[in-house]
Write a protein that holds these residues in place. Structure first.
Motif, PDB file in Angstrom:
ATOM      1  N   HIS A   1       0.863  -1.274  -0.121  1.00 36.03           N
ATOM      2  CA  HIS A   1       0.054   0.032   0.120  1.00 36.03           C
ATOM      3  C   HIS A   1       0.789   1.334  -0.073  1.00 36.03           C
ATOM      4  O   HIS A   1       2.116   1.269   0.189  1.00 36.03           O
ATOM      5  CB  HIS A   1      -0.967   0.049   1.184  1.00 36.03           C
TER       6      HIS A   1
ATOM      7  N   HIS B   1       1.307   3.985   1.782  1.00 39.55           N
ATOM      8  CA  HIS B   1       1.851   4.650   2.873  1.00 39.55           C
ATOM      9  C   HIS B   1       3.142   4.687   2.924  1.00 39.55           C
ATOM     10  O   HIS B   1       4.136   3.795   2.482  1.00 39.55           O
ATOM     11  CB  HIS B   1       1.466   4.081   4.478  1.00 39.55           C
TER      12      HIS B   1
ATOM     13  N   ASP C   1       5.834   4.700   4.770  1.00 37.40           N
ATOM     14  CA  ASP C   1       6.741   3.718   5.657  1.00 37.40           C
ATOM     15  C   ASP C   1       6.593   2.436   4.591  1.00 37.40           C
ATOM     16  O   ASP C   1       7.324   1.587   5.303  1.00 37.40           O
ATOM     17  CB  ASP C   1       6.324   3.691   7.106  1.00 37.40           C
ATOM     18  N   HIS C   2       5.973   2.303   3.755  1.00 38.41           N
ATOM     19  CA  HIS C   2       6.054   1.155   2.704  1.00 38.41           C
ATOM     20  C   HIS C   2       6.599   1.338   1.405  1.00 38.41           C
ATOM     21  O   HIS C   2       6.828   0.430   0.848  1.00 38.41           O
ATOM     22  CB  HIS C   2       4.656   0.437   2.748  1.00 38.41           C
TER      23      HIS C   2
ATOM     24  N   HIS D   1      -7.004  -2.023   4.775  1.00 37.26           N
ATOM     25  CA  HIS D   1      -6.327  -0.880   5.518  1.00 37.26           C
ATOM     26  C   HIS D   1      -6.385   0.601   4.960  1.00 37.26           C
ATOM     27  O   HIS D   1      -6.956   1.484   6.008  1.00 37.26           O
ATOM     28  CB  HIS D   1      -4.802  -1.508   5.587  1.00 37.26           C
TER      29      HIS D   1
ATOM     30  N   ASP E   1       0.014  -3.849   6.012  1.00 37.63           N
ATOM     31  CA  ASP E   1      -0.815  -3.523   6.971  1.00 37.63           C
ATOM     32  C   ASP E   1      -2.158  -3.917   6.816  1.00 37.63           C
ATOM     33  O   ASP E   1      -2.998  -3.829   5.815  1.00 37.63           O
ATOM     34  CB  ASP E   1      -0.862  -2.133   7.174  1.00 37.63           C
TER      35      ASP E   1
ATOM     36  N   HIS F   1      -5.750   0.108  11.249  1.00 36.80           N
ATOM     37  CA  HIS F   1      -4.827  -1.269  11.836  1.00 36.80           C
ATOM     38  C   HIS F   1      -5.780  -2.336  12.525  1.00 36.80           C
ATOM     39  O   HIS F   1      -6.427  -2.129  13.483  1.00 36.80           O
ATOM     40  CB  HIS F   1      -3.650  -0.617  12.586  1.00 36.80           C
TER      41      HIS F   1
END
Ligand SMILES: [Zn+2]
Length: 469
Positions: free
Chosen positions: A66, A68, A70-71, A155, A182, A411
Motif C-alpha cells: 500500500h 503509506h 513507511d511502505h 487498511h 498492514d 490497523h
C-alpha cells in the motif's frame, strides 16, 4: 541455505521502513515494500540509512502492499540503486502511488520539477497494476515457478496482502508464503475487512497493535459526535490532526454520516480539509467507488456523497489557509478542521494550534497514535491539566479541550491479527512478526503460541531484526 528464506531490510524491529525480501532460490528473490524510516526508527545519519546497499541482482520484482510512506517512501533510493524490475501493486494503489512519490520527492529529495517528472515517468514505466485475486506468474523456469496474487487488506484504499505460490520443480515441493502488509480493522469505514486465506506455510505478519484492542465502532462514533457537539455549544472549532491518506477519508465518511442524521446546529457546521495532498487523495478515493465496501455503496445508492457533501470545504493555497486560521480563531463559527501532520510535528495543523490552543472554546481531537516526543503527545498529556506545549520554539499554554478517540487507526488489533491466522483452514508453520514495537511483538507472539498450544500443529514464531543494509 534452505529455501524459501527471508531477509528483513527494514520494518522488522520497528514500525517503519518496511522492506522484506523473499529469497525463493539463490537466483530468484521478491521484494515486498520499500518504506522510509521515520520517528524513533530513523537514524541520525538518515541518508546513509536510506541508501539501498543490498544486492539487487536476484530481485525480480517489487510488490507494494500500500502507498503509506513507511511502505513505499524508499522507492526513489531503490531505483537510484539500479532496480529496473516491475513494481506490482493493486489498481487503486497505481492511482495513488505517483501522488505519494511526488510528495516524498519534494520533501526529501528535490524541488526540481523536471527531475521529479522524469522520476515519475520512470516509476510509471515500471509499474504493473494487478487486479485483486488474480494469479500473476513472475517466474517459470526449469527449477521454479513463482506466482503472486494480491488480496484486499482493508487498511487504506488499494492496500493488499500478498500471497506467493512457490513450486520447486525438482523436488515437486509446493510452498505458500503470505506477507500481510498492514491489515485493516473490521468495521472500519469505507473499506471491506480483510478475509483470511485457505492456507499458507509461511506468514510475515504485521504487529503494530499486537498488544492492544480497539474500542468498537459505535462507541467511537458516539465520542466523535459528543466532541463536536461540545464545540458547537461553545462556538468553537474542533481540530483533528490526521494523516492525509486513509484516516482523513475515514473521518469524512463518518462526519457525513453524522451530519446526515443530525439536525439543528449540525447543518451549519463547516467541515474543512486543510491540506492540498489530502484533498487530492480524497478525489482519488471518490473516483474509485467500486472498491468501497457494501455500506458505502448503500449510501451512494441512497443518493448521498460520502466524501463530497455540502458542508465540506477544501483549502488549497497557503493564503486561504492563513485566512481560515484567522477567521475561525476570531469568529467562533463552528467548524471541524482536519489537517496534517497527524502528530502535530509540522504541517498546517501547527498554525491552527498556535492560534487556538489558548482559547477554551476550541477542542483538539486526536484520532491517531501519538508517538513519544511529538507535540501531539505533549498536548495529549499536558493539555487536560492546563499545561503547555512548545511549537516552533515558543510556548503555548493549552486551554482548549483535549480528547482522544482510539479505533480510527486503520490497523487490525491483537484479536484481528490472531483471527487472521485462526480463520485459515490450514495454519502457517512459520510466523514472522514484523512492523511492531518490541512489546507489541512479544504480546502477539504469546497469543499466537497460545493459539497453537494443544493443537496438532507446530509453529515457529520469529521476532526478526532489521538487517542493517
Ligand atoms: Zn499503512
Amino acid at each position: 541455505m534452505t529455501y524459501p528464506n527471508f531477509i528483513h531490510h527494514g520494518g522488522a524491529s520497528g514500525v517503519t521502513g518496511s522492506c522484506h525480501q523473499l529469497v525463493a532460490t539463490a537466483e530468484h528473490s521478491l521484494l515486498v515494500d520499500c518504506g522510509l524510516f521515520q520517528g524513533e526508527d530513523a537514524e541520525l545519519d538518515s541518508l546513509q540509512q536510506l541508501e539501498v546497499k543490498f544486492d539487487l541482482s536476484a530481485i525480480k520484482a517489487l510488490v507494494v502492499t500500500h502507498v503509506h510512506i513507511d511502505h513505499v517512501g524508499r522507492l526513489p533510493y531503490l531505483l537510484a540503486a539500479g532496480f529496473t524490475g516491475p513494481i506490482f501493486c493493486s489498481q487503486p494503489s497505481a492511482h495513488l502511488l505517483p501522488l505519494v512519490i511526488e510528495d516524498a520527492l519534494k520533501i526529501g529529495f528535490t524541488r526540481d520539477e523536471q527531475l521529479i517528472e522524469q522520476f515519475l515517468e520512470r516509476v510509471q514505466s515500471q509499474l504493473v497494476p494487478l487486479d485483486y485475486k488474480q494469479w500473476f506468474t513472475l517466474v517459470d523456469d526449469k527449477n521454479l515457478r513463482l506466482k503472486i496474487k494480491l488480496h484486499r487488506a482493508g487498511h487504506i484504499l488499494g492496500s493488499c496482502y500478498v500471497e506467493v505460490a512457490l513450486y520447486y520443480k525438482a523436488k515437486k515441493l509446493k510452498k505458500r508464503v503470505v506477507f500481510s502488509g498492514d491489515l485493516g480493522a473490521p468495521w472500519s469505514p469505507l473499506l471491506p475487512a480483510p478475509k483470511s486465506l485457505y492456507k499458507c506455510d509461511y506468514l510475515v505478519l504485521e504487529s503494530t497493535y499486537g498488544d492492544r484492542l480497539h474500542s468498537n465502532r459505535q462507541n467511537r462514533l458516539k465520542r466523535l459526535q459528543l466532541a463536536i457537539e461540545k464545540a458547537l455549544q461553545n462556538q468553537g472549532t474542533v481540530l483533528i490532526p490526521a494523516f492525509s491518506i486513509g484516516r482523513t477519508q475515514e473521518l469524512l465518511y463518518e462526519l457525513e454520516g453524522l451530519v446526515h442524521n443530525a439536525s439543528g446546529l449540525w447543518q451549519d457546521l463547516e467541515i474543512i480539509v486543510d491540506s492540498p495532498l489530502a484533498a487530492k487523495f480524497t478525489q482519488v478515493y471518490r473516483q474509485l467507488k467500486p472498491y468501497w465496501d457494501k455500506e458505502a455503496q448503500r449510501r451512494l445508492q441512497a443518493g448521498r456523497h460520502p466524501l463530497n457533501f455540502d458542508n465540506l470545504y477544501t483549502i488549497n493555497t497557503h493564503q486561504e489557509h492563513e485566512a481560515t486560521v484567522a477567521y475561525l480563531a476570531k469568529t467562533g463559527r463552528p467548524a471541524v478542521v482536519i489537517a496534517a501532520s497527524g502528530m502535530c510535528a509540522g504541517g498546517r495543523i501547527v498554525n491552527y494550534l498556535k492560534a487556538m490552543l489558548g482559547d477554551a472554546k476550541h477542542q483538539v481531537l486526536f484520532v491517531g497514535y501519538q508517538a513519544s516526543g511529538t507535540p501531539g503527545r505533549k498536548i495529549q498529556k499536558y493539555g487536560p491539566t492546563g499545561g503547555y506545549v512548545e511549537l516552533d520554539g515558543q510556548r503555548y499554554t493549552i486551554k482548549a479541550g483535549v480528547d482522544t478517540i482510539t479505533g480510527y487507526s486503520a490497523h487490525a488489533d491483537q484479536k484481528d491479527l490472531v483471527n487472521f491466522i485462526k480463520r485459515m483452514r490450514y495454519w502457517p508453520k512459520e510466523v514472522r512478526l514484523v512492523h511492531g514495537q518490541e512489546e507489541a511483538r512479544q504480546a502477539l507472539k504469546a497469543k499466537i503460541d497460545a493459539l497453537y498450544a494443544g493443537k496438532n500443529y507446530l509453529v515457529q514464531v520469529f521476532l526478526p531484526v532489521t538487517k542493517n543494509t
